[in-house]
Design a protein around this motif. Structure first.
Motif, PDB file in Angstrom:
ATOM      1  N   THR A 133       0.839  -1.197   0.000  1.00 23.71           N
ATOM      2  CA  THR A 133       0.000   0.000   0.000  1.00 23.71           C
ATOM      3  C   THR A 133       0.875   1.250   0.000  1.00 23.71           C
ATOM      4  O   THR A 133       1.971   1.263   0.562  1.00 23.71           O
ATOM      5  CB  THR A 133      -0.934   0.047   1.221  1.00 23.71           C
ATOM      6  OG1 THR A 133      -0.149  -0.062   2.413  1.00 23.71           O
ATOM      7  CG2 THR A 133      -1.952  -1.078   1.175  1.00 23.71           C
ATOM      8  N   HIS A 134       0.374   2.285  -0.649  1.00 28.90           N
ATOM      9  CA  HIS A 134       1.015   3.600  -0.597  1.00 28.90           C
ATOM     10  C   HIS A 134       0.752   4.238   0.773  1.00 28.90           C
ATOM     11  O   HIS A 134      -0.117   3.788   1.520  1.00 28.90           O
ATOM     12  CB  HIS A 134       0.445   4.488  -1.705  1.00 28.90           C
ATOM     13  CG  HIS A 134       0.887   4.087  -3.089  1.00 28.90           C
ATOM     14  ND1 HIS A 134       2.129   4.393  -3.596  1.00 28.90           N
ATOM     15  CD2 HIS A 134       0.231   3.406  -4.061  1.00 28.90           C
ATOM     16  CE1 HIS A 134       2.233   3.923  -4.834  1.00 28.90           C
ATOM     17  NE2 HIS A 134       1.097   3.315  -5.140  1.00 28.90           N
ATOM     18  N   THR A 138      -3.689   3.667  -0.632  1.00 30.29           N
ATOM     19  CA  THR A 138      -4.008   3.106  -1.949  1.00 30.29           C
ATOM     20  C   THR A 138      -3.161   1.861  -2.204  1.00 30.29           C
ATOM     21  O   THR A 138      -1.972   1.824  -1.864  1.00 30.29           O
ATOM     22  CB  THR A 138      -3.734   4.146  -3.052  1.00 30.29           C
ATOM     23  OG1 THR A 138      -4.502   5.320  -2.782  1.00 30.29           O
ATOM     24  CG2 THR A 138      -4.112   3.605  -4.422  1.00 30.29           C
ATOM     25  N   LYS A 140      -0.803  -0.837  -3.868  1.00 34.96           N
ATOM     26  CA  LYS A 140       0.384  -0.714  -4.707  1.00 34.96           C
ATOM     27  C   LYS A 140       0.800  -2.109  -5.167  1.00 34.96           C
ATOM     28  O   LYS A 140       1.705  -2.716  -4.598  1.00 34.96           O
ATOM     29  CB  LYS A 140       1.521  -0.029  -3.948  1.00 34.96           C
ATOM     30  CG  LYS A 140       2.764   0.230  -4.782  1.00 34.96           C
ATOM     31  CD  LYS A 140       3.859   0.864  -3.937  1.00 34.96           C
ATOM     32  CE  LYS A 140       5.104   1.130  -4.768  1.00 34.96           C
ATOM     33  NZ  LYS A 140       6.200   1.717  -3.948  1.00 34.96           N
TER      34      LYS A 140
END
Length: 549
Positions: A133-134, A138, A140
């Motif tokens: 995840t970013h 979000t 990734k």
């Protein structure tokens, strides 16, 4: 109309911790080959090589190849199920270099120039569902998820088929797509015979791709259902798009592969365009995959011009050609040779453009049975949000004050709606109506209301109010047009010795477009408008919108 308390998204998402390991072989682009290609390129090393055509070519030539990177410096330039014959790779790179990199140097023999280096294949395990995840939450996904998972899923459907419209259908892999999508095509396509529109072929297409959603921690997989259509009648007209000349796409199918008899059926996509020759305009191949394949395969490639004028003659061939139909293309009518002046000389494709919602839902259910064992599940339904009803705050009215509202209308319906809102919505009681005569002789009907305050409504006729004002000249300052608008309102409505509001009914934007003018609200989309006026002057016009009436 039924009301639903949930919304179903026709998509899937990767479950946390899911894994789909794939053991494969990877290889880098040979360093010596790359140095020689860059040294012979006419534009030097500072410009990116046209590698996409090489990606298409290699993905087409060997069914073992899973992925080809467009960046020749990528650590995993080639990803394959099994070791690919070196001669296939060498031949493909040589043809690509001769047709796309040094096409102006036919004297270069790339087959000899690339004859002294082997590919170094390394066993590698890649996880097609790996994701992090970013910082903002979000998802990734790893690069392998984007570039390999769509092809893997399309390959599953092509290998086993699936249920479509209550029947088990067979599929083949669609052409390679440079957007990272990969499709599975129901094959062979189904024939339609329409007495008015003629014969045509159509087939469902399932397009796979991976997306991320902002602040959502799971990557989503889409399997979208659409239709591909192929004409069997001569193509008479192709619209030009984007300011260029007309172009079409041909799908080429080698039923036994392009190089060896033991290959699976392979679809490739090649574009064609209209070219001017001595004998007029003809359809010809655009530079790209078709040129490269013609230098490799033993099959004879069709002339694209012949395919366009007689599509039915080029199906079921060693290399079949299917003209991909797009909206706006027109075909010869079935009885064109016998048509009189009252009969259409051209028709559209007999197949419609899409499916019903139930078809998309059925595919969603069928695909779920394939994807769920892999760790890819349907996105949960979105439930109706339970939000509090916003409370409308009404200003406190001064019971000792009197307020006046001018209602400039053109439609009796608008007038009745506003009067009903005053009595029924706001709870005012109407007293005896009266009339008065204005200075210009106009007889004005006045309605008086008792309620939280004393309200007087004057019913006025629009006259020149709805006529609009001229559009601003090119380069004219915005303030000039605003001043012109205020002056127009002042001339028509006039000033007042007391403070009052005026509601003005304005026609639809199409009306002002037709007469090439602007409404007094300053925006064709605002609908009705309100004006505040008193002895000091006129305030700016405020748009009310059609719902205000």
């Amino acid at each position: 109309m039924p009301r639903y308390d949930h919304l179903r998204l026709i998509a899937y998402e990767i479950t946390p911790g899911a894994s789909l390991p794939v053991t494969c072989l990877t290889a880098r682009f040979p360093r010596l080959w790359l140095r020689r290609i860059k040294s012979q390129a006419p534009y030097g090393d500072d410009r990116k090589l046209p590698t996409w055509s090489l990606v298409e070519l290699l993905n087409t030539l060997d069914p073992n190849i899973i992925h080809v990177a467009s960046n020749v410096d990528d650590e995993y330039w080639l990803i394959s199920h099994a070791r690919v014959d070196r001669q296939v790779i060498r031949t493909a790179v040589a043809v690509w270099a001769s047709t796309r990199v040094t096409s102006a140097r036919p004297d270069l023999d790339w087959f000899d120039l690339l004859d002294d280096e082997e590919l170094d294949w390394q066993p590698t395990e890649l996880d097609l569902l790996a994701s992090r995840t970013h910082p903002n939450g979000t998802a990734k996904p790893d690069p392998a998820v984007f570039r390999m998972l769509p092809g893997y899923l399309a390959g599953l459907v092509a290998a086993a088929g699936m249920q479509i419209r209550g029947e088990h259908r067979s599929f083949i892999l669609g052409p390679v797509d440079n957007s990272g999508h990969r499709s599975a095509i129901w094959w062979p396509p189904e024939r339609l015979d329409d007495p008015k529109l003629g014969a045509g072929l159509w087939a469902p297409k399932i397009d796979f791709h991976v997306e991320t959603v902002p602040t959502h921690g799971r990557a989503r997989v889409h399997a979208e259902l659409s239709t591909v259509r192929f004409p069997l009648q001569p193509v008479r007209y192709v619209p030009a798009r984007g300011g260029g000349s007309p172009s079409m796409t041909l799908w080429l199918l080698a039923g036994s592969g392009y190089l060896r008899a033991a290959e699976q059926p392979t679809l490739v996509s090649a574009s064609i365009g209209r070219r001017r020759f001595d004998d007029g305009y003809r359809w010809a191949w655009n530079p790209g995959l078709a040129h490269a394949l013609a230098n490799l395969t033993h099959h004879a490639f069709p002339d694209p011009h012949d395919v366009v004028i007689a599509p039915a003659a080029y199906v079921n061939q060693p290399v079949s050609a299917y003209a991909l139909y797009s909206t706006g293309t027109k075909l010869s009518a079935p009885s064109d040779e016998d048509a009189d002046d009252k009969t259409a000389k051209s028709v559209l494709h007999a197949a419609k453009t899409g499916f019903l919602p139930i078809d998309h839902y059925d595919l969603h259910v069928s695909m779920g049975k394939i994807l769920e064992p892999l760790g890819i599940v349907a996105v949960p339904d979105l439930q109706e949000a339970k939000t509090a009803v916003p409370r409308l705050f009404r200003p406190d009215a001064d019971t000792h004050a009197s307020y006046t509202l001018e209602l400039w209308t053109e439609s009796p319906v608008t007038r009745q709606a506003i009067l009903a809102a005053i009595t029924q919505g706001l709870g005012y009681n109407e007293t005896t109506p009266t009339t008065r005569t204005a200075d210009d002789g106009e007889v004005i009907e006045t309605r008086a209301f008792n309620g939280p305050c004393n309200l007087t409504v004057e019913l006025r006729h629009q006259r020149d109010m709805a006529a609009g004002i001229p559009r601003p000249a090119k380069g004219e300052r915005q303030g000039t047009q605003a001043a012109r608008r205020i002056k127009h309102i002042e001339q028509v409505i006039g000033r007042s010795i007391d403070r009052r509001a005026a509601i003005v009914e304005i026609r639809t934007p199409a009306y002002f477009e037709a007469i090439n003018k602007e409404p007094i609200s300053g925006s064709p989309g605002l609908g009705d408008a309100m004006v505040l006026k008193d002895g000091d002057g006129l305030a700016e016009v405020a748009g009310l919108g059609r719902a205000a009436a």
